[in-house]
Design a protein around this motif. Sequence first.
Motif, short mmCIF file in Angstrom:
data_model
loop_
_atom_site.label_atom_id
_atom_site.label_comp_id
_atom_site.label_asym_id
_atom_site.label_seq_id
_atom_site.Cartn_x
_atom_site.Cartn_y
_atom_site.Cartn_z
N PHE A 1 -19.11 -12.31 3.26
CA PHE A 1 -19.74 -12.13 1.96
C PHE A 1 -18.76 -11.48 0.97
O PHE A 1 -18.66 -11.90 -0.19
CB PHE A 1 -20.99 -11.26 2.10
CG PHE A 1 -21.65 -10.95 0.78
CD1 PHE A 1 -22.41 -11.90 0.12
CD2 PHE A 1 -21.47 -9.71 0.18
CE1 PHE A 1 -23.01 -11.63 -1.09
CE2 PHE A 1 -22.06 -9.41 -1.03
CZ PHE A 1 -22.83 -10.38 -1.68
N ALA A 2 -18.06 -10.42 1.45
CA ALA A 2 -17.09 -9.75 0.58
C ALA A 2 -15.97 -10.70 0.16
O ALA A 2 -15.57 -10.75 -1.01
CB ALA A 2 -16.52 -8.53 1.29
N SER A 3 -15.46 -11.48 1.13
CA SER A 3 -14.39 -12.43 0.81
C SER A 3 -14.87 -13.50 -0.15
O SER A 3 -14.17 -13.86 -1.10
CB SER A 3 -13.87 -13.08 2.10
OG SER A 3 -13.32 -12.11 2.96
N ASN B 1 -14.14 -17.49 -11.17
CA ASN B 1 -14.84 -17.38 -12.44
C ASN B 1 -13.91 -16.91 -13.55
O ASN B 1 -13.91 -17.43 -14.67
CB ASN B 1 -16.02 -16.42 -12.30
CG ASN B 1 -16.89 -16.39 -13.54
OD1 ASN B 1 -17.21 -17.43 -14.10
ND2 ASN B 1 -17.30 -15.21 -13.96
N LEU B 2 -13.06 -15.90 -13.22
CA LEU B 2 -12.09 -15.41 -14.20
C LEU B 2 -11.09 -16.49 -14.58
O LEU B 2 -10.75 -16.66 -15.77
CB LEU B 2 -11.35 -14.19 -13.63
CG LEU B 2 -12.13 -12.88 -13.52
CD1 LEU B 2 -11.23 -11.77 -13.00
CD2 LEU B 2 -12.70 -12.47 -14.88
N TYR C 1 -15.27 -12.04 -3.70
CA TYR C 1 -13.99 -11.86 -4.37
C TYR C 1 -13.41 -13.22 -4.79
O TYR C 1 -12.85 -13.36 -5.88
CB TYR C 1 -13.02 -11.14 -3.44
CG TYR C 1 -11.71 -10.79 -4.09
CD1 TYR C 1 -11.68 -9.97 -5.23
CD2 TYR C 1 -10.51 -11.27 -3.58
CE1 TYR C 1 -10.48 -9.65 -5.83
CE2 TYR C 1 -9.32 -10.96 -4.19
CZ TYR C 1 -9.30 -10.14 -5.31
OH TYR C 1 -8.12 -9.83 -5.91
N PHE C 2 -13.57 -14.21 -3.90
CA PHE C 2 -13.05 -15.55 -4.22
C PHE C 2 -13.74 -16.13 -5.45
O PHE C 2 -13.09 -16.59 -6.39
CB PHE C 2 -13.26 -16.48 -3.02
CG PHE C 2 -12.96 -17.92 -3.31
CD1 PHE C 2 -11.65 -18.38 -3.39
CD2 PHE C 2 -14.00 -18.83 -3.55
CE1 PHE C 2 -11.38 -19.71 -3.67
CE2 PHE C 2 -13.73 -20.15 -3.83
CZ PHE C 2 -12.41 -20.59 -3.89
N GLU D 1 -13.55 -3.92 -7.50
CA GLU D 1 -13.21 -2.86 -6.54
C GLU D 1 -13.91 -3.11 -5.21
O GLU D 1 -13.32 -2.93 -4.13
CB GLU D 1 -13.62 -1.50 -7.12
CG GLU D 1 -12.76 -1.03 -8.28
CD GLU D 1 -11.31 -0.87 -7.89
OE1 GLU D 1 -11.05 -0.41 -6.74
OE2 GLU D 1 -10.44 -1.23 -8.69
N PHE D 2 -15.18 -3.50 -5.26
CA PHE D 2 -15.92 -3.77 -4.03
C PHE D 2 -15.28 -4.92 -3.25
O PHE D 2 -15.07 -4.83 -2.04
CB PHE D 2 -17.37 -4.11 -4.37
CG PHE D 2 -18.19 -4.56 -3.18
CD1 PHE D 2 -18.73 -3.64 -2.29
CD2 PHE D 2 -18.39 -5.92 -2.94
CE1 PHE D 2 -19.47 -4.06 -1.20
CE2 PHE D 2 -19.11 -6.34 -1.84
CZ PHE D 2 -19.66 -5.40 -0.97
#
Length: 252
Positions: free
Chosen positions: A98-100, A109-110, A103-104, A53-54
């Motif tokens: 940092f947010a990008s 990782n997933l 998320y990347f 979400e973040f």
Amino acid sequence: MKEKIKLFLDTDLLEKYLLGATTDLETLQVERYIAMYPEVRKTYNELQENLEEFAKSYAVKAPEGLKEQILSRVKAQNSTRRKFMSYAVAASVVALLFASASYFFYNQNLNLQEENSMVTNQIKLLEADMKERLEDVRNQFIVLNNPDTKQYKLKGNKKAKDLKAVAYVNPVKKLSYINVQNLPHLEEGQYLQMWAEVNGKMLNLGILKDAGSKDNLLAIPYSEDAVGYITIENEGSNETPTVENIVANITF
């Protein structure tokens, strides 16, 4: 046990694991705790959701030319305001980056976990299939080369007079196979099917498609006093043999 789990949750290992920052040893420890303890797994899932979400909230691509426009306006202000705005812009850019990045790396990782799971499952399936094939080859070798093996020649009746097959039965090793040496010509839509009556139950052993060498064997479930049948069947799903179309049988 609960104290042990609490001590683990008080560390930052779960957060580091989500960001891909754990060592190999730490990764093994985290994955073991996630698999073994529901409390850890629940916390891990919550952290995943919060991170996603973040990342989704802040992973917004800045419009082209935004940086240049901001710098141009900053240069027009006095030195004090210019310094303040420069810091603000830098902080904003860092936050966006940092947010990008978070998320990347989270998605990476997933994806890696999913790919690793798929590869692991494929390897297990291949190993199981290879083990089964090797076991079948070993059993065929035993049947064909063991002096205790008995051979039974099968010939078709007038409905399949060209049918020729040999059954190999080893009562010591409790193994049995059949080798089809010649198939009769059948009408279109018909085929030969192998059955075995074992302990009062009729088992479908499959369609006899190929006739070939001595090594081309079809496994038959072994049982004392078992009876094998070969029938002519029409295309479709047959759960039981068509009795009037039995063209050969053998008693073990």
